[in-house]
Scaffold this motif. Structure first.
Motif, PDB file in Angstrom:
ATOM      1  N   ASP A 159       0.840  -1.191   0.000  1.00 56.87           N
ATOM      2  CA  ASP A 159       0.000   0.000   0.000  1.00 56.87           C
ATOM      3  C   ASP A 159       0.880   1.248   0.000  1.00 56.87           C
ATOM      4  O   ASP A 159       1.749   1.409   0.853  1.00 56.87           O
ATOM      5  CB  ASP A 159      -0.894   0.002   1.247  1.00 56.87           C
ATOM      6  CG  ASP A 159      -1.833   1.192   1.248  1.00 56.87           C
ATOM      7  OD1 ASP A 159      -2.838   1.150   0.518  1.00 56.87           O
ATOM      8  OD2 ASP A 159      -1.539   2.183   1.939  1.00 56.87           O
ATOM      9  N   ASN A 167      -8.022   9.692   1.101  1.00 56.53           N
ATOM     10  CA  ASN A 167      -8.743  10.604   2.007  1.00 56.53           C
ATOM     11  C   ASN A 167      -9.905  11.325   1.332  1.00 56.53           C
ATOM     12  O   ASN A 167     -10.160  12.498   1.633  1.00 56.53           O
ATOM     13  CB  ASN A 167      -7.778  11.624   2.618  1.00 56.53           C
ATOM     14  CG  ASN A 167      -6.850  10.996   3.640  1.00 56.53           C
ATOM     15  OD1 ASN A 167      -7.083   9.869   4.089  1.00 56.53           O
ATOM     16  ND2 ASN A 167      -5.790  11.697   4.004  1.00 56.53           N
ATOM     17  N   THR A 181     -10.386   5.759   0.590  1.00 55.10           N
ATOM     18  CA  THR A 181      -9.803   5.674   1.933  1.00 55.10           C
ATOM     19  C   THR A 181     -10.135   6.929   2.729  1.00 55.10           C
ATOM     20  O   THR A 181     -10.378   7.989   2.160  1.00 55.10           O
ATOM     21  CB  THR A 181      -8.261   5.560   1.901  1.00 55.10           C
ATOM     22  OG1 THR A 181      -7.665   6.866   1.760  1.00 55.10           O
ATOM     23  CG2 THR A 181      -7.768   4.664   0.776  1.00 55.10           C
ATOM     24  N   LEU A 214      -1.640  -1.227  13.928  1.00 54.50           N
ATOM     25  CA  LEU A 214      -0.836  -1.165  15.167  1.00 54.50           C
ATOM     26  C   LEU A 214      -0.982   0.207  15.827  1.00 54.50           C
ATOM     27  O   LEU A 214      -0.129   0.606  16.633  1.00 54.50           O
ATOM     28  CB  LEU A 214       0.644  -1.452  14.851  1.00 54.50           C
ATOM     29  CG  LEU A 214       0.902  -2.748  14.069  1.00 54.50           C
ATOM     30  CD1 LEU A 214       2.384  -2.890  13.712  1.00 54.50           C
ATOM     31  CD2 LEU A 214       0.445  -3.971  14.879  1.00 54.50           C
ATOM     32  N   THR A 252       6.493  -0.947   8.348  1.00 52.57           N
ATOM     33  CA  THR A 252       7.716  -1.032   9.145  1.00 52.57           C
ATOM     34  C   THR A 252       8.925  -0.735   8.269  1.00 52.57           C
ATOM     35  O   THR A 252       8.902  -1.001   7.071  1.00 52.57           O
ATOM     36  CB  THR A 252       7.878  -2.411   9.818  1.00 52.57           C
ATOM     37  OG1 THR A 252       9.094  -2.395  10.588  1.00 52.57           O
ATOM     38  CG2 THR A 252       7.935  -3.549   8.807  1.00 52.57           C
ATOM     39  N   ARG A 253       9.963  -0.190   8.907  1.00 53.07           N
ATOM     40  CA  ARG A 253      11.218   0.010   8.183  1.00 53.07           C
ATOM     41  C   ARG A 253      12.214  -1.101   8.526  1.00 53.07           C
ATOM     42  O   ARG A 253      13.368  -1.045   8.136  1.00 53.07           O
ATOM     43  CB  ARG A 253      11.793   1.394   8.508  1.00 53.07           C
ATOM     44  CG  ARG A 253      12.242   1.586   9.934  1.00 53.07           C
ATOM     45  CD  ARG A 253      12.526   3.041  10.240  1.00 53.07           C
ATOM     46  NE  ARG A 253      11.297   3.798  10.368  1.00 53.07           N
ATOM     47  CZ  ARG A 253      11.195   5.096  10.084  1.00 53.07           C
ATOM     48  NH1 ARG A 253      12.242   5.764   9.664  1.00 53.07           N
ATOM     49  NH2 ARG A 253      10.046   5.709  10.246  1.00 53.07           N
ATOM     50  N   ARG A 287      10.808  -7.225  11.109  1.00 56.69           N
ATOM     51  CA  ARG A 287       9.428  -6.997  11.552  1.00 56.69           C
ATOM     52  C   ARG A 287       8.445  -7.288  10.413  1.00 56.69           C
ATOM     53  O   ARG A 287       7.340  -7.774  10.661  1.00 56.69           O
ATOM     54  CB  ARG A 287       9.256  -5.564  12.056  1.00 56.69           C
ATOM     55  CG  ARG A 287       9.930  -5.342  13.397  1.00 56.69           C
ATOM     56  CD  ARG A 287       9.707  -3.926  13.906  1.00 56.69           C
ATOM     57  NE  ARG A 287      10.342  -3.762  15.204  1.00 56.69           N
ATOM     58  CZ  ARG A 287      10.461  -2.604  15.829  1.00 56.69           C
ATOM     59  NH1 ARG A 287       9.977  -1.496  15.270  1.00 56.69           N
ATOM     60  NH2 ARG A 287      11.057  -2.527  17.008  1.00 56.69           N
ATOM     61  N   ASN A 315       5.573  -9.821  11.149  1.00 55.95           N
ATOM     62  CA  ASN A 315       4.185  -9.377  10.955  1.00 55.95           C
ATOM     63  C   ASN A 315       3.460 -10.308   9.982  1.00 55.95           C
ATOM     64  O   ASN A 315       2.295 -10.656  10.183  1.00 55.95           O
ATOM     65  CB  ASN A 315       4.145  -7.939  10.433  1.00 55.95           C
ATOM     66  CG  ASN A 315       4.595  -6.920  11.481  1.00 55.95           C
ATOM     67  OD1 ASN A 315       4.706  -7.248  12.671  1.00 55.95           O
ATOM     68  ND2 ASN A 315       4.858  -5.701  11.056  1.00 55.95           N
TER      69      ASN A 315
HETATM   70  N1  LIG Z   1      -5.508   7.783   4.518  1.00 52.78           N
HETATM   71  C1  LIG Z   1      -4.937   6.669   4.177  1.00 52.78           C
HETATM   72  O1  LIG Z   1      -5.184   6.124   3.108  1.00 52.78           O
HETATM   73  C2  LIG Z   1      -3.955   6.051   5.135  1.00 52.78           C
HETATM   74  C3  LIG Z   1      -3.726   6.644   6.387  1.00 52.78           C
HETATM   75  C4  LIG Z   1      -2.855   6.015   7.255  1.00 52.78           C
HETATM   76  C5  LIG Z   1      -2.217   4.845   6.884  1.00 52.78           C
HETATM   77  N2  LIG Z   1      -2.436   4.310   5.642  1.00 52.78           N
HETATM   78  C6  LIG Z   1      -1.734   3.077   5.216  1.00 52.78           C
HETATM   79  O2  LIG Z   1      -1.731   2.149   6.286  1.00 52.78           O
HETATM   80  C7  LIG Z   1      -0.386   1.769   6.595  1.00 52.78           C
HETATM   81  C8  LIG Z   1      -0.263   1.396   8.051  1.00 52.78           C
HETATM   82  O3  LIG Z   1      -0.593   2.481   8.890  1.00 52.78           O
HETATM   83  P1  LIG Z   1       0.501   3.259   9.737  1.00 52.78           P
HETATM   84  O4  LIG Z   1       1.808   3.167   9.045  1.00 52.78           O
HETATM   85  O5  LIG Z   1      -0.022   4.626  10.034  1.00 52.78           O
HETATM   86  O6  LIG Z   1       0.506   2.518  11.132  1.00 52.78           O
HETATM   87  P2  LIG Z   1       0.761   1.013  11.677  1.00 52.78           P
HETATM   88  O7  LIG Z   1       1.048   0.082  10.576  1.00 52.78           O
HETATM   89  O8  LIG Z   1      -0.351   0.758  12.620  1.00 52.78           O
HETATM   90  O9  LIG Z   1       2.067   1.226  12.560  1.00 52.78           O
HETATM   91  C9  LIG Z   1       3.315   1.476  11.994  1.00 52.78           C
HETATM   92  C10 LIG Z   1       4.307   1.618  13.142  1.00 52.78           C
HETATM   93  O10 LIG Z   1       4.412   0.393  13.834  1.00 52.78           O
HETATM   94  C11 LIG Z   1       5.775   0.027  14.003  1.00 52.78           C
HETATM   95  N3  LIG Z   1       5.856  -1.435  13.829  1.00 52.78           N
HETATM   96  C12 LIG Z   1       5.534  -2.173  12.731  1.00 52.78           C
HETATM   97  N4  LIG Z   1       5.719  -3.488  12.970  1.00 52.78           N
HETATM   98  C13 LIG Z   1       6.181  -3.594  14.232  1.00 52.78           C
HETATM   99  C14 LIG Z   1       6.559  -4.679  15.052  1.00 52.78           C
HETATM  100  N5  LIG Z   1       6.489  -5.957  14.634  1.00 52.78           N
HETATM  101  N6  LIG Z   1       7.014  -4.412  16.320  1.00 52.78           N
HETATM  102  C15 LIG Z   1       7.066  -3.144  16.773  1.00 52.78           C
HETATM  103  N7  LIG Z   1       6.732  -2.058  16.049  1.00 52.78           N
HETATM  104  C16 LIG Z   1       6.272  -2.282  14.788  1.00 52.78           C
HETATM  105  C17 LIG Z   1       6.537   0.776  12.930  1.00 52.78           C
HETATM  106  O11 LIG Z   1       7.793   1.156  13.401  1.00 52.78           O
HETATM  107  P3  LIG Z   1       9.161   0.574  12.706  1.00 52.78           P
HETATM  108  O12 LIG Z   1       9.198   1.150  11.324  1.00 52.78           O
HETATM  109  O13 LIG Z   1      10.227   1.115  13.599  1.00 52.78           O
HETATM  110  O14 LIG Z   1       9.030  -0.918  12.726  1.00 52.78           O
HETATM  111  C18 LIG Z   1       5.685   2.017  12.695  1.00 52.78           C
HETATM  112  O15 LIG Z   1       6.095   3.069  13.555  1.00 52.78           O
HETATM  113  C19 LIG Z   1       0.428   2.999   6.153  1.00 52.78           C
HETATM  114  O16 LIG Z   1       1.802   2.719   6.029  1.00 52.78           O
HETATM  115  C20 LIG Z   1      -0.264   3.328   4.861  1.00 52.78           C
HETATM  116  O17 LIG Z   1       0.191   2.456   3.840  1.00 52.78           O
HETATM  117  C21 LIG Z   1      -3.312   4.877   4.766  1.00 52.78           C
END
Ligand SMILES: NC(=O)c1ccc[n+]([C@@H]2O[C@H](COP(=O)([O-])OP(=O)(O)OC[C@H]3O[C@@H](n4cnc5c(N)ncnc54)[C@H](OP(=O)(O)O)[C@@H]3O)[C@@H](O)[C@H]2O)c1
Length: 254
Positions: free
Chosen positions: A41, A99, A125, A179, A223-224, A228, A232
């Motif tokens: 994504d 959005n 989204t 997460l 994640t970077r 992980r 995951n």
């Molecule tokens: N409006 C939209 O369309 C919209 C809005 C928000 C998000 N999104 C999509 O949804 C995706 C996911 O949402 P998000 O990135 O906001 O949040 P998320 O996936 O809930 O959380 C990402 C965070 O979790 C950490 N993480 C990931 N795996 C981990 C693990 N196994 N252990 C510990 N920490 C972990 C990552 O840090 P590290 O990098 O340090 O692992 C990062 O800081 C986005 O990347 C994007 O593609 C879309």
């Protein structure tokens, strides 16, 4: 990994991870593919992530499902984003309007692209529950195939209207922020709770919590860290949680 309508149920988000860092993208994307993830994504909003993703995929492009977005106020700007995406990915399997931005304008020309076979599915989204009413209106037009929204034990507003509506209309659901944008993994529960849930990490428990709702097709944790991405992805296989296990995750995530 279990497959639902969009493919294997754990994908990879690209917000705020590798950005323009192509070397890091190769490591994270390659590891995610090796672990069985297929859906990536992205968005023009994600600081160069689309380009890095395309370079990282290289000869593995055919294994991937690209779920990216159009994020533009005008049709001209949106078309420029789309042209770049076709250059990078050749086609877009899931094209989402990010959005809800100018969605009435974009859905017209995106439908024509879908009809021409360069897009498989059209999606929409939004990151905020404030916009869920408008997301529901967009879904009711029956012009969208996918819906992306936030869902985790602390963000459950979508369960009230949007998940039932998506199920009724046959719209596939992608979960962003599974997460809690990283906030939920900061305080994992004691190890014996993870044993009781049958998982190795708290992140896996949170991903399984979302995927245990059968209305969810895909979670896209970001994640970077390659390791992980691998762990995951391991959350994408059954057994799924029963109500009691979901309740346990919710209590520790509160
Ligand atoms: N409006 C939209 O369309 C919209 C809005 C928000 C998000 N999104 C999509 O949804 C995706 C996911 O949402 P998000 O990135 O906001 O949040 P998320 O996936 O809930 O959380 C990402 C965070 O979790 C950490 N993480 C990931 N795996 C981990 C693990 N196994 N252990 C510990 N920490 C972990 C990552 O840090 P590290 O990098 O340090 O692992 C990062 O800081 C986005 O990347 C994007 O593609 C879309």
């Amino acid at each position: 990994m279990e497959e639902r309508r969009l493919g294997p149920v754990v994908g990879l988000g690209t917000w705020n991870t590798f950005g323009q860092n192509v070397e890091l993208a190769r490591e994270v994307v390659g590891t995610a593919l090796d672990a069985g993830s297929r859906v990536f994504d992205s968005s023009p909003m994600y600081g160069g992530a689309e380009l890095s993703l395309s370079v990282a995929l290289e000869e593995r492009r055919e294994q991937a499902v690209i779920a990216t977005k159009i994020w533009a106020r005008s049709v001209d700007a949106a078309r420029a984003q789309y042209t770049r995406q076709l250059g990078w990915f050749r086609r877009v399997e899931i094209e989402q309007i990010h959005n809800l931005l100018a969605w009435h304008e974009h859905v017209e020309w995106l439908e024509r692209e879908r009809d021409a076979g360069r897009i498989d599915r059209l999606g929409i989204t939004h990151y905020s529950a404030v916009a869920f009413g408008e997301l529901a209106s967009a879904l009711r037009t029956k012009r969208f195939d996918t819906l992306q929204l936030p869902l985790n034990p602390r963000e459950r507003e979508c369960e009230r209207e949007l998940l039932p509506l998506a199920a009724e209309l046959g719209v596939a659901v992608i979960v962003m922020r599974p997460l809690g944008a990283g906030t939920l993994v900061l305080r994992p529960p004691p190890a014996e709770v993870l044993v009781e849930l049958g998982v190795e990490t708290w992140a896996q428990a949170l991903l399984k919590w979302a995927l245990s709702d059968e209305r969810i097709d895909l979670v896209v944790p970001a994640t970077r860290h390659p390791e992980r991405a691998r762990s995951n992805a391991a959350a994408g296989s059954p057994p799924w949680f029963d109500d009691e296990q979901r309740g346990l995750v919710k209590r520790f995530a509160a």
